[in-house]
Every structure is written in structure tokens, then in C-alpha cells.
Enzyme design. Structure first.
Site, PDB file in Angstrom:
ATOM      1  N   GLY A   1      -9.032  -6.481  -1.959  1.00  0.00           N
ATOM      2  CA  GLY A   1      -7.854  -5.774  -2.433  1.00  0.00           C
ATOM      3  C   GLY A   1      -6.526  -6.386  -2.033  1.00  0.00           C
ATOM      4  N   ILE A   2      -5.615  -5.532  -1.624  1.00  0.00           N
ATOM      5  CA  ILE A   2      -4.265  -5.963  -1.270  1.00  0.00           C
ATOM      6  C   ILE A   2      -4.291  -6.906  -0.071  1.00  0.00           C
ATOM      7  CG2 ILE A   2      -2.040  -5.141  -0.384  1.00  0.00           C
ATOM      8  CD1 ILE A   2      -2.435  -2.619  -2.102  1.00  0.00           C
TER       9      ILE A   2
ATOM     10  N   ASP B   1     -14.195  -4.159  13.631  1.00  0.00           N
ATOM     11  CA  ASP B   1     -14.159  -2.815  13.064  1.00  0.00           C
ATOM     12  C   ASP B   1     -13.051  -2.082  13.801  1.00  0.00           C
ATOM     13  OD1 ASP B   1     -14.467  -0.170  12.391  1.00  0.00           O
ATOM     14  OD2 ASP B   1     -16.628  -0.119  12.705  1.00  0.00           O
TER      15      ASP B   1
ATOM     16  N   TYR C   1      -5.560  11.646   4.023  1.00  0.00           N
ATOM     17  CA  TYR C   1      -5.125  10.293   3.642  1.00  0.00           C
ATOM     18  C   TYR C   1      -3.606  10.270   3.536  1.00  0.00           C
ATOM     19  CZ  TYR C   1      -4.656   5.888   1.165  1.00  0.00           C
ATOM     20  OH  TYR C   1      -4.294   4.600   0.808  1.00  0.00           O
TER      21      TYR C   1
ATOM     22  N   LYS D   1      -0.923   8.235   5.949  1.00  0.00           N
ATOM     23  CA  LYS D   1       0.038   7.307   5.371  1.00  0.00           C
ATOM     24  C   LYS D   1       1.477   7.758   5.645  1.00  0.00           C
ATOM     25  CE  LYS D   1      -2.708   4.175   3.756  1.00  0.00           C
ATOM     26  NZ  LYS D   1      -2.727   2.826   4.373  1.00  0.00           N
TER      27      LYS D   1
ATOM     28  N   THR E   1      -7.753  -2.747  -7.580  1.00  0.00           N
ATOM     29  CA  THR E   1      -8.555  -3.390  -6.543  1.00  0.00           C
ATOM     30  C   THR E   1      -9.897  -2.656  -6.503  1.00  0.00           C
ATOM     31  OG1 THR E   1      -7.889  -1.932  -4.715  1.00  0.00           O
ATOM     32  CG2 THR E   1      -6.460  -3.842  -5.154  1.00  0.00           C
TER      33      THR E   1
END
Length: 256
Positions: free
Chosen positions: A12-13, A59, A148, A152, A183
Site C-alpha cells: 500500500g502507501i 511486529d 480506527y 487516527k 491499495t
């Protein structure tokens, strides 16, 4: 020679940041859990751009492994000039329906890791008088949509506070707040995004190019895409009860 460390670098990003940073000539430290994918990306970057690439499997929900990454950022012998805190994932269920251990794991990666790694990098960069920290947040940080969104929100506000603390030191901090991006993020979270209109989707290469331009300008909050700039502007001025009511409708249980 500039060195960048990217977490969540294999997809992804994060992968796009690794590609573009290497393309501009930065040496790269790649951090992720998947060793085969790390090694494959490292080989690709070395072959394409001739840069030094270091693989650091970790991790970030594991405190001992997170501390190893923090120690790498604190190194004075091999300094890191750019930190991209990108690692992240999402949970499918709502907070009260999820196991609390899963929610703690989300918090550890999305919030605690950003705090710990920014602390290590920020101290080392401040001592050298140069550096950049990029914390990948989300447009969700301006909403009230579950944990989430809450994590954020921490990333965005934390980045703004750290940017103020480091003002005048030669170190910049940027909270990158993208919206929906093409993504594998949503696929990994087993989220059905088929109903999302195409105009809301961002292109990862363009997103990262724009983000790096904002970082070079020292911008504290970077929102890619005209559509999301407009959305975030509206969310900043809308009454919070209205924002919360939209979130309540989004989380209303469906009938079975």
C-alpha cells in the site's frame, strides 16, 4: 546521503513511500512483519535505484520488536533522516463486538508505535538539527467512527503537537490524512468497498508524490486530493453533534 525508515513498507502507501524515496536516491530501512516480502522489495529497490536497503522485520504490536525499531531510529552511527510511520490495519467489527485483545493490538500499532517511534526519531533528529517525521493518519481522524477513527485522531493531533514542539529545530512533522486509496488495505481487512463511488478513491503514487511535496514545504497536516480537502474543511466547521449523528447512523446495527 539521506536515509529513510518506513514502517508497513511492503504494501500500500508504505510500499509507495519506499519506492519513491529510493527513486529520489534515499537509502531505505524497510520495516514490516513479512520477511519474504521485505526481502523481495529490498532486492527490487537495490536493482532499480542502486541505493542501500536495510531489512528490519518487526511486529510493531510486540513491545520488544517495537523497541528494536526505536533503537534503530536513535542510532548516531547510522542516522535516519526521514521516518514514515505508516504501519496499520483495520478491524471489521464494531468496538463492543470485537475482542478487546484485537482492539489493544490495533491501538498498539496505530497509536503506541507512532508515539514510541516518533519519540526516538524526534530526539535523534533534534540533536542533529535536521529531519522529517511523516505520520500516516487518515481523513477518519476528523470523524467519530469507531476506534480506527479514534486512533487516527490521536495521530493527527499528536503530530500537530510534536510539530509545534520541534518548531525552529530543523525537524518537521507532517500528519498525512488520506481518504480511500487504491491499495490492498481494505481487502486485508475483509471490507466490502464495492459501493464506494470511484471519485472518492485516491491513487497511491500521486498521493505519496503530493505528500512528499508537502513534507518538503514543512506542512503540518497534508490532505491529498481536492475532494478530501473539501471534506476535511467541512468537517472542521460542522457542529460535532452533527458529525456524531452521521457516525451513529453508519454504525446502526442491521436487522437479521
Amino acid at each position: 546521503m539521506t536515509t529513510a525508515l518506513v514502517t508497513g513498507a511492503t504494501a500500500g502507501i508504505g510500499r509507495e513511500f519506499a519506492l519513491q524515496l529510493a527513486a529520489r536516491g534515499d537509502d531505505v530501512v524497510l520495516v514490516a512483519r513479512d520477511v519474504p516480502r521485505l526481502e523481495a522489495l529490498a532486492a527490487e529497490l537495490r536493482a532499480a535505484h542502486g541505493v542501500q536497503v536495510e531489512v528490519l522485520p518487526a511486529d510493531l504490536s510486540d513491545r520488544a520488536q517495537l523497541d528494536r525499531v526505536a533503537q534503530r531510529l536513535a542510532s548516531t552511527d547510522a542516522p535516519v533522516d526521514v521516518l514514515v510511520n505508516n504501519a496499520g490495519f483495520s478491524l471489521k467489527g464494531s468496538f463492543l463486538d470485537n475482542d478487546v485483545a484485537a482492539e489493544e493490538g490495533l491501538f498498539d500499532v496505530l497509536s503506541r508505535a507512532v508515539l514510541v517511534l516518533s519519540h526516538a526519531a524526534g530526539r535523534a533528529m533534534r540533536a542533529r538539527g535536521r529531519g522529517a517525521i511523516v505520520n500516516v493518519s487518515s481523513v477518519a481522524s476528523f470523524l467519530t467512527s469507531g476506534t480506527y477513527s479514534a486512533n487516527k485522531s490521536f495521530v493527527t493531533v499528536f503530530s500537530e503537537g510534536l510539530a509545534a514542539e520541534l518548531a525552529g529545530t530543523g525537524v518537521t512533522v507532517t500528519a498525512l490524512c488520506p481518504g480511500f486509496t487504491h491499495t490492498e488495505f481494505h481487502q486485508r481487512a475483509d471490507l466490502d468497498m464495492s459501493s464506494m463511488p470511484e471519485f472518492l478513491w485516491l491513487d497511491a503514487p500521486r498521493l505519496v508524490r503530493d505528500a512528499l511535496a508537502d513534507v518538503d514545504k514543512g506542512k503540518v497536516v497534508s490532505v491529498p486530493g481536492r475532494q478530501y480537502k473539501a471534506i476535511v474543511t467541512a468537517l472542521r466547521v460542522l457542529p460535532r453533534p452533527l458529525v456524531r449523528s452521521r457516525s451513529r447512523r453508519a454504525h446502526r446495527p442491521s436487522s437479521h
